[in-house]
Design a protein around this motif. Structure first.
Motif, short mmCIF file in Angstrom:
data_model
loop_
_atom_site.label_atom_id
_atom_site.label_comp_id
_atom_site.label_asym_id
_atom_site.label_seq_id
_atom_site.Cartn_x
_atom_site.Cartn_y
_atom_site.Cartn_z
N UNK A 600 42.13 30.64 46.62
CA UNK A 600 41.47 30.58 47.92
C UNK A 600 41.48 31.93 48.63
N UNK A 601 42.58 32.67 48.50
CA UNK A 601 42.75 33.90 49.28
C UNK A 601 42.52 35.17 48.47
N UNK A 602 42.29 35.02 47.15
CA UNK A 602 42.12 36.20 46.27
C UNK A 602 43.26 37.19 46.48
N UNK A 603 44.48 36.70 46.35
CA UNK A 603 45.65 37.54 46.57
C UNK A 603 45.72 38.68 45.57
N UNK A 604 46.29 39.78 46.01
CA UNK A 604 46.43 40.96 45.14
C UNK A 604 47.24 40.61 43.90
N UNK A 605 46.76 41.04 42.73
CA UNK A 605 47.45 40.80 41.48
C UNK A 605 47.13 39.46 40.86
N UNK A 606 46.41 38.61 41.55
CA UNK A 606 46.11 37.28 41.02
C UNK A 606 44.92 37.34 40.08
N UNK A 607 44.83 36.31 39.26
CA UNK A 607 43.70 36.22 38.35
C UNK A 607 42.37 36.12 39.09
N UNK A 608 42.26 35.31 40.15
CA UNK A 608 40.98 35.27 40.88
C UNK A 608 40.56 36.63 41.40
N UNK A 609 41.52 37.44 41.86
CA UNK A 609 41.17 38.76 42.37
C UNK A 609 40.68 39.66 41.25
N UNK A 610 41.34 39.50 40.06
CA UNK A 610 40.90 40.30 38.92
C UNK A 610 39.49 39.91 38.49
N UNK A 611 39.23 38.59 38.53
CA UNK A 611 37.89 38.11 38.17
C UNK A 611 36.84 38.67 39.15
N UNK A 612 37.16 38.58 40.44
CA UNK A 612 36.22 39.09 41.45
C UNK A 612 36.02 40.61 41.30
N UNK A 613 37.10 41.32 40.99
CA UNK A 613 37.00 42.76 40.80
C UNK A 613 36.12 43.12 39.62
N UNK A 614 36.33 42.36 38.49
CA UNK A 614 35.48 42.63 37.33
C UNK A 614 34.01 42.38 37.65
N UNK A 615 33.77 41.31 38.38
CA UNK A 615 32.39 41.00 38.76
C UNK A 615 31.79 42.11 39.64
N UNK A 616 32.57 42.61 40.61
CA UNK A 616 32.08 43.67 41.50
C UNK A 616 31.83 44.96 40.73
#
Length: 696
Positions: A600-616
Motif C-alpha cells: 500500500x505504501x511502497x516502502x523503501x526496499x520493498x518488492x512493490x517499490x522495486x516493481x514500481x521503480x522498474x516500471x518507471x
C-alpha cells in the motif's frame, strides 16, 4: 534619497541590462552598454528639421525603447513620443521616470514590436524610431517576414530613423542580416546615412539612417518629394547601375549619389564635384538654378537645388512644329555659346538633357556633364559632330537608343535653312571650330537667305574638313562597336555584370527550391515517424491503462483481504494463553501486516517499490529516444509534479544507450506474486479455522 529614487534604483538594479543612460540620472548611468548622447543629438537634429518642414511638433513611435532615453529626450523637445518594448522591466523603469519627469507628452506600452507594427494606423505617427532592434526580427522571423513588416511600416509612417546592425559584427544573429544597409531599406525610396556609431558588441560601426517614401532629409533641412527615379533618362536605365536617385518636389530637386559601389564611385564623385563647382560659380537662378545645400559622406554624396520650370523636351518635341524646333536648336546653341565664353563645355547634349516650359523657353540640365574638356562623353566624341546629331534628332523625331552607340546622323545637307548653310560655312573653315562661330554662321546664313544673295553650294565643293572629321568619327565608331561586340565597353561590361548577377540570383533560387524540396521530403519522413511514435505511445498508454485497472482490482482484493486478516487477528488473539499468540502464528501475522503495508505504501526496499521503480525506469528508457512521445508524457505528468520530478531524476541517472523496454512484450510479471510470498499466503490462509468464519 527619496522613496521614489529608491524605488527607481531598485527597478534599475533589476534590469537584465542597462543598455542606455537613465534619463535625468547620471548617477545611475555610470555603467551602461552604450553611450547614447551623441546619437540622441543627431536624432533630435533630424526630427527638428522634419518638424520645421511640417510647421508643428512631431508624433513619434519608438520601437524597442529600452530604458526610454531617446523617448524622454525627444519628448523634452516638445514632441509626442510613444515608447514600446517587449521587456516588462524596461517599461517599469520608463513608467517610473515618466512620473518623476512630469511629462504629459510621453507614453509607454509593454508589447511585441511586430504586433505594434500590424496594429499601427496610417495617421497615428509621423516618424518611427527603430534603433538597433530590427536585427532581432531578422533573426527571429527571417528576411521575408521582416521585410514585409518594414513595407507595412513604410506605408503607415511617413518618416523613419533606423540604426542598422550589420552582418560583420559577429554575434549569433549576424548571419541572418541583409548583405548591406541598402537591402534593409529597400522598402524606402529615399535614405540618407546621418552617421555611423560604435557599439558595445564589436569594432564594427552601425549606420544611422533616415528613410522615407515622401520626405528627403539632410542635416538641418528637409523637404517633400512627389516623384522619384533611379534613372536619369529612359534610354539608359542601367547606365549608372542604380547608384543615383533623383527626387522631384514642388520647388526643389534632389540628387543622391551612392559611393559604396566600387564600379561607379569614382564617376559619381567626379560628376558631383563638377555640378557643385558649376552651380556654386554660376548658379544665379537665371542661367542655371541656385544650389540649396550639398554634402558627402563615406556612403553618399548629395545636392539640393532649385527646380527648373519645365518638362523634358523629349516629352513635348513631337507637338512642336518645324519653326518651333529650329527655335529650340538656337536656344540650346545660345546656351553652349555662353558656356564656351566661360571656358566650359557640355559633354552630354541630348534631347533628354533639355527642359522646355510653357512659354517655349529651353534650358539645358545635367550640370555634372559640364567640363573644361572640349569633348563629348560618347561617340562621335567631337562636340560639333555630336551637335549635328542632336539637331537631326530634334528635327526628325529620331531620338534613338544611344546604346551601344549613337545613331550616325552626321549628314547635314538635308538640314533646313539657315541651319544647313551655317553648318556648311563652319565646316569649310579649317582649324579649330567654336559654337560662337557656328551661331554667327547661322545668323549670317539667315540674313543671306532673307536677302537671297547666296546660291546653293556646288556638290563638288563639299567641305573637305567635314569629310576628314567624319572619317575620324567613323573610325571611332568602328572601334567602339568592336569593343561592344567583345564586351569591353563600359555599357557592355555593365550588361555583363548585370547578367552575371541575374544568373547568380537564378542559381540561388534553384538552390533554394531544391533545398525546400529536400526539406519537404525530410518533414514528410519526420511526420511519418512521428505518427508511428504516436501510435506506439498510444499503445503503451493503453497498456498502462490496463495495468492500472489490474492493479486497482488487485488493490481492492488485497484491501478486502486486509479486512479479513484484521478480523482473523482478533480471532487469533483468543487462541493464545493470557492473550499471547503462539510463536508461529505471531510471526505469520507480523509478516502479513508488513507485506500488506509495503504494497500500500511502497516502502523503501520493498518488492512493490522495486516493481514500481522498474516500471518507471523502463518508461524513461522507452521515452528517451522518442521526442514526440516524450513531449506528450511530460505534458501528462505535469498534472502530478512529484511523478514528473521522479521521471526527470531517473532520466538523468539512466545511462544513454540503454536497451529499449517494450511494455507490451512478455507476460504481466508485475501482477504475479513471488513463490515464497505465495507459499506464506497459502500456509497462513490454510491454517485458519473454518469455523471462525461464521462468527465474522
Amino acid at each position: 534619497m527619496s522613496d521614489h529614487s529608491n524605488h527607481l534604483q531598485r527597478l534599475v538594479d533589476s534590469l537584465p541590462e542597462v543598455y542606455q543612460p537613465i534619463f535625468g540620472h547620471p548617477e545611475m548611468s555610470i555603467v551602461v552598454s552604450r553611450s547614447s548622447v551623441e546619437r540622441a543629438d543627431r536624432v533630435c537634429q533630424a526630427v527638428s528639421a522634419y518638424s520645421k518642414m511640417l510647421g508643428r511638433s512631431v508624433r513619434i513611435l519608438d520601437l524597442g525603447c529600452a530604458q526610454g532615453f531617446f523617448t524622454f529626450t525627444l519628448a523634452s523637445h516638445g514632441h509626442y513620443v510613444h515608447g514600446v518594448d517587449y521587456l516588462k522591466e524596461n517599461i517599469d523603469v520608463c513608467e517610473c521616470l515618466k512620473v518623476e519627469s512630469g511629462l504629459s507628452n510621453v507614453s509607454f506600452e509593454f508589447a511585441d514590436i511586430a504586433d505594434t507594427i500590424e496594429s499601427t494606423n496610417i495617421s497615428d505617427y509621423d516618424v518611427v524610431l527603430g534603433l538597433s532592434v530590427f536585427h532581432h526580427l531578422f533573426f527571429s522571423f527571417g528576411k521575408e517576414r521582416t521585410h514585409d513588416l518594414l513595407r507595412r511600416l513604410s506605408s503607415k509612417v511617413e518618416g523613419a530613423i533606423f540604426e542598422i546592425a550589420t552582418r560583420e559584427e559577429g554575434p549569433y544573429w549576424s548571419s541572418s542580416q541583409p548583405e548591406e544597409y541598402h537591402e534593409f531599406l529597400k522598402a524606402y525610396a529615399f535614405n540618407h546615412v546621418m552617421g555611423v556609431y560604435d557599439t558595445h558588441l564589436s569594432d564594427v560601426q552601425r549606420p544611422l539612417c533616415w528613410a522615407s517614401n515622401s520626405i528627403w532629409l539632410f542635416e538641418n533641412i528637409a523637404g517633400r518629394f512627389d516623384q522619384w527615379s533611379a534613372s536619369s533618362n529612359p534610354h539608359a536605365p542601367g547606365v549608372h547601375q542604380g547608384s543615383r536617385r533623383f527626387f522631384f518636389g514642388q520647388e526643389l530637386f534632389v540628387k543622391v549619389y551612392d559611393l559604396l559601389n566600387r564600379d561607379t564611385r569614382e564617376a559619381n564623385l567626379v560628376e558631383w564635384r563638377r555640378e557643385i563647382a558649376f552651380l556654386r560659380e554660376f548658379g544665379d537662378g537665371v542661367v542655371s538654378p541656385k544650389i540649396v545645400t550639398f554634402g558627402a559622406s563615406a556612403a553618399q554624396a548629395w545636392l539640393v537645388r532649385r527646380l527648373i520650370d519645365g518638362v523634358p523636351l523629349e516629352e513635348r518635341i513631337r507637338h512642336i512644329d518645324a519653326p518651333g524646333r529650329q527655335k529650340v536648336i538656337l536656344q540650346v546653341l545660345d546656351a553652349l555659346v555662353w558656356l564656351e565664353e566661360n571656358d566650359r563645355y557640355h559633354t552630354d547634349i541630348r534631347i533628354w538633357n533639355c527642359l522646355i516650359n510653357d512659354e517655349g523657353v529651353v534650358k539645358i540640365i545635367d550640370y555634372g556633364a559640364i567640363s573644361e574638356k572640349k569633348e563629348d562623353c560618347a561617340w562621335p566624341y567631337d562636340l560639333f559632330l555630336s551637335f549635328i546629331i542632336f539637331m537631326r534628332e530634334i528635327l526628325s523625331d529620331d531620338s534613338l537608343n544611344p546604346y551601344p552607340i549613337r545613331s550616325a546622323l552626321l549628314q547635314y545637307d538635308d538640314l533646313p535653312e539657315p541651319l544647313r548653310r551655317g553648318v556648311d560655312r563652319i565646316f569649310r573653315k579649317d582649324g579649330t571650330w567654336s559654337f560662337h562661330e557656328l551661331r554667327e554662321a547661322i545668323q549670317c546664313s539667315s540674313a543671306e537667305q532673307s536677302n537671297d544673295t547666296s546660291a546653293e553650294p556646288e556638290p563638288d565643293t563639299i567641305s573637305i574638313v567635314w569629310f576628314r572629321r567624319l572619317v575620324e568619327a567613323l573610325d571611332a565608331a568602328r572601334s567602339e562597336y568592336e569593343q561592344a561586340l567583345q564586351g569591353t565597353s563600359p555599357h557592355a561590361e555593365h550588361v555583363g555584370r548585370h547578367a552575371a548577377h541575374l544568373e547568380s540570383k537564378l542559381q540561388a533560387v534553384v538552390a533554394e527550391v531544391e533545398h525546400l524540396a529536400a526539406d519537404r521530403q525530410r518533414v514528410s519522413q519526420e511526420a511519418e515517424a512521428s505518427l508511428q511514435q504516436l501510435a506506439a505511445f498510444q499503445n503503451a498508454a493503453s497498456a498502462w491503462e490496463r495495468a492500472s485497472l489490474a492493479l486497482t482490482a488487485e488493490l481492492a482484493e488485497k484491501t478486502m483481504r486486509i479486512h479479513e486478516l484484521q478480523h482473523a487477528a482478533v480471532e487469533l488473539g483468543r487462541w493464545g494463553s493470557d492473550g499471547a499468540l503462539a510463536p508461529g502464528r505471531a510471526s505469520s501475522l507480523d509478516w502479513l501486516v508488513r507485506g500488506t503495508s509495503a504494497w500500500l505504501l511502497l516502502k523503501a526496499g520493498s518488492r512493490p517499490r522495486r516493481v514500481a521503480g522498474r516500471l518507471a525506469r523502463a518508461s524513461v528508457g522507452y521515452l528517451r529516444d522518442k521526442p514526440r512521445a516524450r513531449a506528450a508524457a511530460i505534458r501528462l505528468t505535469a498534472l502530478v509534479p512529484s511523478l514528473q520530478a521522479l521521471l526527470f531524476r531517473l532520466a538523468a541517472e539512466q545511462p544513454a544507450g540503454m536497451p529499449e523496454f517494450d511494455l507490451l512484450a512478455g507476460r504481466e510479471w508485475y501482477l504475479e506474486p513471488e513463490p515464497a510470498m505465495q507459499a506464506k499466503w497459502e500456509a497462513l490462509l490454510g491454517d485458519r479455522p473454518a469455523t471462525r468464519k461464521a462468527d465474522c
